[in-house]
Each structure stands twice: as structure tokens, then as C-alpha cells.
Design an enzyme around this catalytic site. Structure first.
Site, short mmCIF file in Angstrom:
data_model
loop_
_atom_site.label_atom_id
_atom_site.label_comp_id
_atom_site.label_asym_id
_atom_site.label_seq_id
_atom_site.Cartn_x
_atom_site.Cartn_y
_atom_site.Cartn_z
N CYS B 42 0.82 -1.21 0.00
CA CYS B 42 0.00 0.00 0.00
C CYS B 42 0.86 1.27 0.00
CB CYS B 42 -0.91 0.02 1.23
SG CYS B 42 -2.40 -0.97 1.03
N ASN B 75 11.11 -9.28 -4.90
CA ASN B 75 10.31 -10.08 -3.97
C ASN B 75 11.11 -10.28 -2.68
OD1 ASN B 75 8.98 -12.32 -2.64
ND2 ASN B 75 7.96 -12.72 -4.59
N HIS B 112 -5.26 -0.54 -2.06
CA HIS B 112 -5.36 -1.94 -1.63
C HIS B 112 -6.58 -2.65 -2.22
CE1 HIS B 112 -4.26 -5.20 1.11
NE2 HIS B 112 -5.54 -5.37 1.37
N HIS B 165 -1.20 -7.39 -7.81
CA HIS B 165 0.20 -7.36 -8.26
C HIS B 165 0.45 -8.43 -9.31
CE1 HIS B 165 0.19 -10.58 -5.24
NE2 HIS B 165 1.28 -11.04 -5.81
N CYS B 195 4.17 -17.68 -39.93
CA CYS B 195 4.15 -17.87 -38.48
C CYS B 195 2.95 -18.73 -38.09
CB CYS B 195 4.06 -16.50 -37.80
SG CYS B 195 3.53 -16.55 -36.08
N HIS B 239 2.22 -9.39 -36.47
CA HIS B 239 3.25 -10.33 -36.06
C HIS B 239 4.40 -9.60 -35.35
CE1 HIS B 239 5.86 -13.84 -36.12
NE2 HIS B 239 6.83 -13.03 -36.50
N GLU B 318 -4.01 -35.72 -14.68
CA GLU B 318 -3.92 -34.77 -15.78
C GLU B 318 -2.52 -34.15 -15.80
OE1 GLU B 318 -7.49 -32.78 -14.53
OE2 GLU B 318 -8.58 -33.52 -16.27
#
Lengths: 346, 346
Positions: B42, B75, B112, B165, B195, B239, B318
Site C-alpha cells: 500500500c 520479492n 489496496h 500485483h 508464423c 506479427h 492430468e
């Protein structure tokens, strides 16, 4: 009918359901436990399921009646259907196959409240016999390119029916991850005349830090490059490409390893949700030989089981990039599991 | 320090954390929202974060002070660390790299309670300018082979800090899924001088059933072979291999598309958790040319964004097989999103 579609950019197949009239919010809900007045997988409720395909009935008795220990039925809501001929089409750059396949449920016990880890070694051996029987039957169907046997335990792992069961899905394609393993093993064998999975297993055993148990027949280890916390690989020490060729003695040894592994996971992680997948060589391609040629073919693959508890949710970027973060070093995982106090595992 | 490890069987890299002394139950919990007395993202709490790397401050002002609209910081708990030289080693059949990289947080707003979809097009353009700035800076670092920019929104999608974020991770390897896309596009271009992503987009636009919106600059569609329900691809019609080469005008057009897409998802799915990943070409390999050669290199890749809401949990099989079931036909998904009532999207 559902449809398989191939993405030429991601190089992967997906099964797309083609149900109509669904509202968007049908896709909002997480999977939920199915609450049924009477569990169709319980002994005595056989009439609530499709007719059985296989059963272990030590005392004899009629099909679809009581007295079974393990019972295999077609899934009542299959993602792929058994009837019909394969219809493969290109759609511009994409490829499609109609949703032909098989989707079966292996009910592991008549008792609603016992999980796989609770069954005796003899009972788990019966479950493995059911896997083998269904695999040997379905591989005679030339439409199927791969047979997937797997188990979901716990809601987080996709088991929305709580009664303990495994599943078998026969598909007209080889799934991407399986195809990668197969081609890597083939290339390795062609270059070295050795099996990659034998060599990796030898390395894990020699190092020892990742090994959970090793009874000389089957070794269980947390692989050095595990993508998921507490991921385990169960590998037969004897090279073999085909689970379907195991005899009853080998199945009993595997059952013992599987029970012990599940007990250790339960003791250390308090009954985690998990999946395991049996990675087997595919059935012979019908163009390559007659079906029984398969059973004597020396093969460069080495069957194994991958077991992954569901402890953290993968973020989408992990799915989208194939780049995983594993917070649990496999060496620590193996130590926790080796030192597990099995007396607390219920 | 963490470590990257390569699995030669699965052909994939994983980052293994090397924290010590953790108990098994540290891995049992699902991700939870981090509750902090004061949110470090914040406005006014700049001192609670590491020093900023980039900020948009329209009114000027000192770094790490107030007055910013977008702010990029390292971070505080990075999965990869910026300091040190790459150390690549073989460990038997496996490969390892020490955990060198960058892990940055792009704080999208000082407020926030506003999500990315709540920001104005001009504000989202500033977020995209931050992406571009950090990408252009980090690609000068020859240790990094790929720069991943992604966003997790919602706890189920991995966002345990609720303040809106995005993240940037620079890695010394190319992630598997990205590498597959890159090589498929290269092979296609070498064969056809076209492409693949242009061609797939043209096909989706011509068919039209999967298209959510198309303003001539950016097209949003539910790909014909989507693996996940409501999976979307955002593709520039022109492209280009490199998001980093976009000018402010193109970023503003992308911001408009992104806002509209997020508003539609919110209207139809009621603020779903989602991830998006920016798929860009990798920086030039340092052995192939001097870094600025990159910016003029004609390239066979076509940058795009993949967006996946978290509506169903993938079962482990999966993940283990790469074989997905998608209950939501992309044609229906696109229709729902085209017809979305944006007045209900807050």
C-alpha cells in the site's frame, strides 16, 4: 459425444465435452463430493451400476450379485464412449478425433469405509489383478493407442465419490507426457543399449538419500528432480515394459510396496489427497504387428507408478510454462517417510 | 539457496527449495491468505519493502516515497536470488543449476482494494509499461535465458497477498512448455515461411465461433483445443516476437483489450481466480550475438498472453499425463463472454 482436439502450438491433446445448454456458472464450482442416498459402489447395490466387466469372487456367484471383493464396471458418466468407429479429421491447423474410448471404474472393496491403504496385501493384490485383467482385455481393441490406469484419493485429488476406487481410461492417442517419456527412453536405449529408467533407479539407490524403501523387487523413491512435494516413483528393479505381463507373485510384491508406501504417507501427512498413475508401455500399434507379437517384444520402456499427493495448488503459470517450484527437497521427503511411525497410520 | 534440477525422463526443470528443518506438516496446508497488520504494497508503506527497481511517478518525487502509480520491487522472499554466478553441474543423469535468477513484484496500484480490472485503461497501460521496462532491463543480464511475466489473481490461483500485483521471474533455463512452443514455431516457419501463431489466429478469426473480441489490433479467443474451461489467448494481430518492442500506443491498445477481457470474465464468472502468463520470445542467447542485435532480429515467434481462470482443479493424472478434460466447449465459452452484461461487472 465428446471430441479430442490437438493443439499444434502446445502439442497436446484435450478432450472437449460437447454438452449443450450449460450455463457459465456450471464451471464456477469446485468439484464437490457427490452425495447419494445409497452408494452405487457398495455391496448389495450392484443393480445401481452398469453391468460388471470383471470381478474377483473367491466364493463364486453370479455376475452383478454380491460376494465380490473387487468389481470393475463401465463409468456411468464416461468421458469417452466405447461404441463407434474412430473418425479422425483435420480442422484447419487443428486435428480432431471423435470421443471414442473406454472409461471404467475399478471398485477396490465392497466396504464403503475402507481406503486402499486399509486393505490387506492380499486384497490389494486382487485390485492389481483387476488392473491387469482389464488392461489385457482392452489392448486387443485396435482403436486404443494408450491405456491409462490411475487412482484419485480424496476430494482435492478429484475423487468426488468417496468409496475407494481406481479408474481406467482407454484413449485413441498417446498423452503428451507419456509420449515424451517413451521417446526419451527409446533414444537413450538406441544410443546406450541400456534403459534410462533402470539407470535413474540405480543412481537413486546408489545415492540413497531419496529412497523411501527398497525390498529388492520394488524401490520407492522421491526423485531427485521431483516437481511436487512428496512426489514418489515406484519402480520394479527388474526391467520390464509391461505391467500386463506380471504374474500373481509379482503383483503380491507390488501390493506390499504400495500398502507400505500409502501407510507411510498417511502417517506423515495425515491422510493426504493423492493421485497415482500407472505409466506403462502402450499397446502395439496395430500396423506394426499382430496383437500377440506384443507380449514377446523386447522393449526399451520400463513401467512404473508415479504418486503425487495434493499438498499445494499449482499456480496457473506453472501449468502454463511447465516450470514448477517444489518447496519440499526430495531428500527431506524420503527421510520423513523412512522414519514414519506406522503405528499412527490408523 | 534453492537449486534448479533437470529430470531427463520428464524432460523438465524444477526449482527445489533447500530450506532446512521444515516439518512434514509445513507441506500439508493449502496456500492461505497472508494477513499482515499493514499491507507492504500500500501507498505509505514503501519502507516495508526492498528498495524499488522501477516506478511510475507522474508527479515526480523520490524513489521509495509516495506519489507512485505502479511500483516494482524485488520479492522479499524470492524463489531465485540475483547474486552470484551460475554454477551448472551434472549429478549423474540429472543436471543442476544453482538458484540464480530474479524474482520481482509489480504492484499495479497504490490502492489496496482495486483489482487490475478496476483500473482505468491509462492505469493498466502504466502496469504494462512497468512490464516492458523490467523486461528490457533484465534481458541485458546474460545469465538469464528466459523472463516470465505472470499474474495470479485470487487465492485459488496462488495470490496469497490480496493487493493487486503481477510477478516477474528471470530464470537461467527455458521452461519446457515455452521451449515446445518456440521449437514448434521455428519448425513451422522454416517449412512454410509463415508464423504458426499468425495462421492459428487467422483460422480462429475466420471461423469466428471462438472469438471473444477483435478490435483489429488485438484478438481474444477461446482456442479450439483449450485445455481448461474459459482458457483465453490474447494475440496481437501484427506479427511480432517481442513484447519489449511495443510502443506506448500499442501498450494502451493492449490495456484496453485486457481490461475488457477481465471485465467480461468477471461479469460471467463472478470474479474468478485466474492466472495470465505473457509468452514472449526469449532474450538472445549470449553466445549468438551482442545483446542489442536482439532488438532488430526478425524472429519466428509471436508473443501472446494466455489467461486461465481456476474453475476446476486438475486431477493429478492430468498433470501426470498431460491429458486434460475440458468440460466447457470453447465455442460456448466465447459466446458467454461475447454476450456478457458488462454493467454487472462491478
Amino acid at each position: 459425444m465428446s471430441e479430442l482436439r490437438w493443439d499444434p502450438l502446445k502439442m497436446s491433446w484435450v478432450v472437449i465435452a460437447n454438452e449443450r445448454g450449460r450455463r457459465p456458472r456450471d464451471f464456477i464450482l469446485e468439484r464437490e463430493t457427490v452425495h447419494l442416498a445409497a452408494c452405487p459402489f457398495c455391496a448389495g447395490n450392484e443393480a445401481k451400476t452398469p453391468s460388471e466387466l470383471f470381478a474377483v469372487r473367491p466364493g463364486g456367484g453370479a455376475a452383478n450379485g454380491p460376494g465380490w471383493k473387487v468389481r470393475v464396471i463401465p463409468n456411468k458418466y464416461p468421458i469417452l464412449r466405447i461404441e463407434g468407429q474412430l473418425d479422425k479429421k483435420g480442422v484447419g491447423h487443428y486435428d480432431t478425433i471423435n470421443g471414442i474410448g473406454a472409461h471404467e471404474v475399478i471398485i477396490e472393496t465392497p466396504d464403503h469405509d475402507r481406503h486402499l491403504a486399509d486393505l490387506s496385501v492380499a486384497e490389494i493384490t486382487d485390485v492389481l489383478r483387476a488392473y491387469r485383467a482389464r488392461m489385457l482385455d482392452l489392448r486387443r481393441d485396435g482403436r486404443f493407442r494408450y491405456l491409462l490406469i490411475f487412482k484419485n484419493h480424496g476430494l482435492e485429488a478429484g475423487a468426488n465419490v468417496p468409496h475407494s476406487h481406481s479408474q481406467l481410461i482407454a484413449v485413441p492417442i498417446t498423452p503428451t507426457v507419456v509420449a515424451t517419456k517413451l521417446s526419451v527412453c527409446r533414444e537413450y536405449y538406441e544410443r546406450k543399449e541400456r534403459c534410462l529408467i533402470c539407470d535413474l533407479t540405480d543412481q537413486e539407490v546408489a545415492d540413497g538419500r531419496g529412497v523411501v524403501r527398497d525390498d529388492g523387487d520394488f524401490v520407492v523413491f522421491a526423485p531427485f528432480a521431483s516437481c511436487h512435494p512428496f512426489e514418489l516413483r515406484i519402480v520394479p528393479r527388474r526391467h520390464g515394459h509391461d505391467f500386463g505381463l506380471l504374474d500373481d507373485g509379482a503383483l503380491a510384491l507390488l501390493a506390499e510396496t504400495l500398502k507400505d508406501t500409502l501407510m507411510r504417507l498417511r502417517a506423515v501427512l495425515r491422510d493426504p489427497a493423492y493421485n497415482f498413475v500407472l505409466h506403462n508401455a502402450p499397446p502395439m500399434h496395430p500396423r506394426l504387428g499382430k496383437p500377440d507379437y506384443w507380449s514377446s517384444l523386447p522393449y526399451d520402456y520400463h513401467w512404473h507408478i508415479e504418486l503425487v499427493p495434493h499438498l499445494i495448488r499449482p499456480a496457473g503459470f506453472e501449468r502454463g510454462t511447465g516450470f514448477y517450484m517444489n518447496p519440499a527437497p526430495p531428500e527431506a521427503v524420503a527421510r520423513f517417510l523412512r522414519e514414519a511411525d506406522l503405528s499412527v497410520s490408523r
